[in-house]
Design a protein around this motif. Sequence first.
Motif, PDB file in Angstrom:
ATOM      1  N   ALA A  61     -10.219  -1.587  15.759  1.00 13.19           N
ATOM      2  CA  ALA A  61      -9.168  -0.778  15.142  1.00 13.19           C
ATOM      3  C   ALA A  61      -8.126  -0.414  16.195  1.00 13.19           C
ATOM      4  O   ALA A  61      -8.462  -0.233  17.370  1.00 13.19           O
ATOM      5  CB  ALA A  61      -9.768   0.492  14.561  1.00 13.19           C
ATOM      6  N   SER A  90     -15.584  -0.184   8.155  1.00 16.57           N
ATOM      7  CA  SER A  90     -14.149   0.049   8.382  1.00 16.57           C
ATOM      8  C   SER A  90     -13.667   1.340   7.731  1.00 16.57           C
ATOM      9  O   SER A  90     -12.925   2.122   8.334  1.00 16.57           O
ATOM     10  CB  SER A  90     -13.316  -1.097   7.800  1.00 16.57           C
ATOM     11  N   GLU A 143     -13.363  -0.652  19.502  1.00 15.43           N
ATOM     12  CA  GLU A 143     -14.236  -1.631  18.874  1.00 15.43           C
ATOM     13  C   GLU A 143     -15.632  -1.028  18.756  1.00 15.43           C
ATOM     14  O   GLU A 143     -16.283  -0.720  19.764  1.00 15.43           O
ATOM     15  CB  GLU A 143     -14.281  -2.939  19.682  1.00 15.43           C
ATOM     16  N   GLU A 149      -5.188   1.389  12.170  1.00 12.26           N
ATOM     17  CA  GLU A 149      -5.117   0.056  11.555  1.00 12.26           C
ATOM     18  C   GLU A 149      -6.350  -0.739  11.935  1.00 12.26           C
ATOM     19  O   GLU A 149      -6.707  -0.811  13.107  1.00 12.26           O
ATOM     20  CB  GLU A 149      -3.889  -0.707  12.076  1.00 12.26           C
ATOM     21  N   ILE A 150      -6.995  -1.352  10.918  1.00 14.76           N
ATOM     22  CA  ILE A 150      -8.144  -2.202  11.203  1.00 14.76           C
ATOM     23  C   ILE A 150      -7.629  -3.589  11.583  1.00 14.76           C
ATOM     24  O   ILE A 150      -6.884  -4.211  10.830  1.00 14.76           O
ATOM     25  CB  ILE A 150      -9.069  -2.277   9.970  1.00 14.76           C
ATOM     26  N   VAL A 195     -11.726   4.550   9.531  1.00 15.59           N
ATOM     27  CA  VAL A 195     -10.402   5.048   9.151  1.00 15.59           C
ATOM     28  C   VAL A 195     -10.490   6.524   8.751  1.00 15.59           C
ATOM     29  O   VAL A 195      -9.738   7.367   9.251  1.00 15.59           O
ATOM     30  CB  VAL A 195      -9.805   4.203   7.993  1.00 15.59           C
ATOM     31  N   ASP A 246     -17.226  -5.622   7.863  1.00 17.05           N
ATOM     32  CA  ASP A 246     -18.188  -4.535   7.651  1.00 17.05           C
ATOM     33  C   ASP A 246     -19.604  -4.937   8.014  1.00 17.05           C
ATOM     34  O   ASP A 246     -20.022  -6.060   7.782  1.00 17.05           O
ATOM     35  CB  ASP A 246     -18.116  -4.049   6.206  1.00 17.05           C
ATOM     36  N   VAL A 257     -16.163  -3.978  14.448  1.00 10.78           N
ATOM     37  CA  VAL A 257     -14.844  -3.790  13.850  1.00 10.78           C
ATOM     38  C   VAL A 257     -13.873  -3.328  14.937  1.00 10.78           C
ATOM     39  O   VAL A 257     -14.202  -2.436  15.728  1.00 10.78           O
ATOM     40  CB  VAL A 257     -14.898  -2.728  12.735  1.00 10.78           C
ATOM     41  N   PRO A 307     -11.457  -6.519  10.229  1.00 10.88           N
ATOM     42  CA  PRO A 307     -12.432  -5.884   9.338  1.00 10.88           C
ATOM     43  C   PRO A 307     -13.623  -6.821   9.153  1.00 10.88           C
ATOM     44  O   PRO A 307     -13.431  -7.997   8.885  1.00 10.88           O
ATOM     45  CB  PRO A 307     -11.667  -5.707   8.026  1.00 10.88           C
TER      46      PRO A 307
END
Length: 310
Positions: free
Chosen positions: A265, A236, A231, A253-254, A240, A259, A263, A257
């Motif tokens: 993931a 995002s 986190e 994988e988010i 990635v 922005d 965030v 999301p």
Amino acid sequence: MIEVENLSKTYSGFRAVQGISFHVDKGEIVGFLGPNGAGKSTTMKILTGYLPPTDGKIRIAGFDVVTDSIEVRKRIGYMPENVPLYTDMRVNEFLRFRAELKKVARRKIKERVEIVKGLCHLKDVENKIIGTLSKGYRQRVGLADAMVNDPDLLILDEPTIGLDPNQIRSVRELIKDLGKHHTILLSTHILSEVELTCSRVLVINRGRIEASDTPANLTKLVRGGGSILLEVRAPSADIVAKIEALPNIEDVEIVLPNDGEWVQATIFGKPGVDIREDVYNVVRANNWPLRELARKKATLEEAFVELTQD
Ligand SMILES: Nc1ncnc2c1ncn2[C@@H]1O[C@H](COP(=O)(O)OP(=O)(O)OP(=O)(O)O)[C@@H](O)[C@H]1O
Ligand SMILES: [Mg+2]
């Protein structure tokens, strides 16, 4: 202690158990898991000689359950799914009666009843009528009954069903204690209980064995068993792109999301590779504010779902 070869059970045309084979060694505590209707109770009833198999060979402590059922019953303590208790008997009376029925030697009955009352914490209610006891205490009477003839093997069909969390814990401790001197096969739907008590798990689904392994090994099978939760406050797309550029990454994988804000993931590394340090280095190099970086442990529940869902 238990050897099962090619066991099948057909109920008027319906194949509830379809040629299963497994074994349980002396001293093991084995969890018998599976969805409703998988065939757990059926298998247990056959192991204890309460139901004849349609096919297959079952040996308990070396004795065949079909041809040597008397020897087998002497060695097994069985707690069935719906504990059939004599609700108008007192606890003491019932346990003595059950000991006689199970041919415990006369001079030993008093001693055995005292021992199982102690093990199952029943001394406080020994003179109560069983019908007036709470469900938890009745389950304990069922366990005490299963153990009154001092069997080597305990077969317990959902011993903690319907109990409150405190009672589940106390029955779990009891089972763990019993496991020091007995071999135990128990079925349950409470998977946290299995993780805490069982050395091995058998998973049955639609009458077939799907897995036989330690709880730890089963959770390793789950996808993302060793995934990382990250986190950070960063876009995002950046997360990635930069994490995926690392070696040993299978997927990013988010989860949330958002922005410009925090965030979350989930990062999947290649099996057996610890990617936490690499991930942390990316976070630091990009000056992303970091709130969490943790390894997600898969649970037995996730393994169960993967093994038994179509
Ligand atoms: N006496 C019976 N006659 C016909 N079918 C039966 C009988 N007993 C069980 N079955 C069927 O056999 C299958 C297996 O039942 P079993 O009771 O062994 O499941 P289980 O794994 O113990 O399930 P649960 O978790 O619900 O206790 C089920 O489809 C059930 O409906
Ligand atoms: Mg059952």
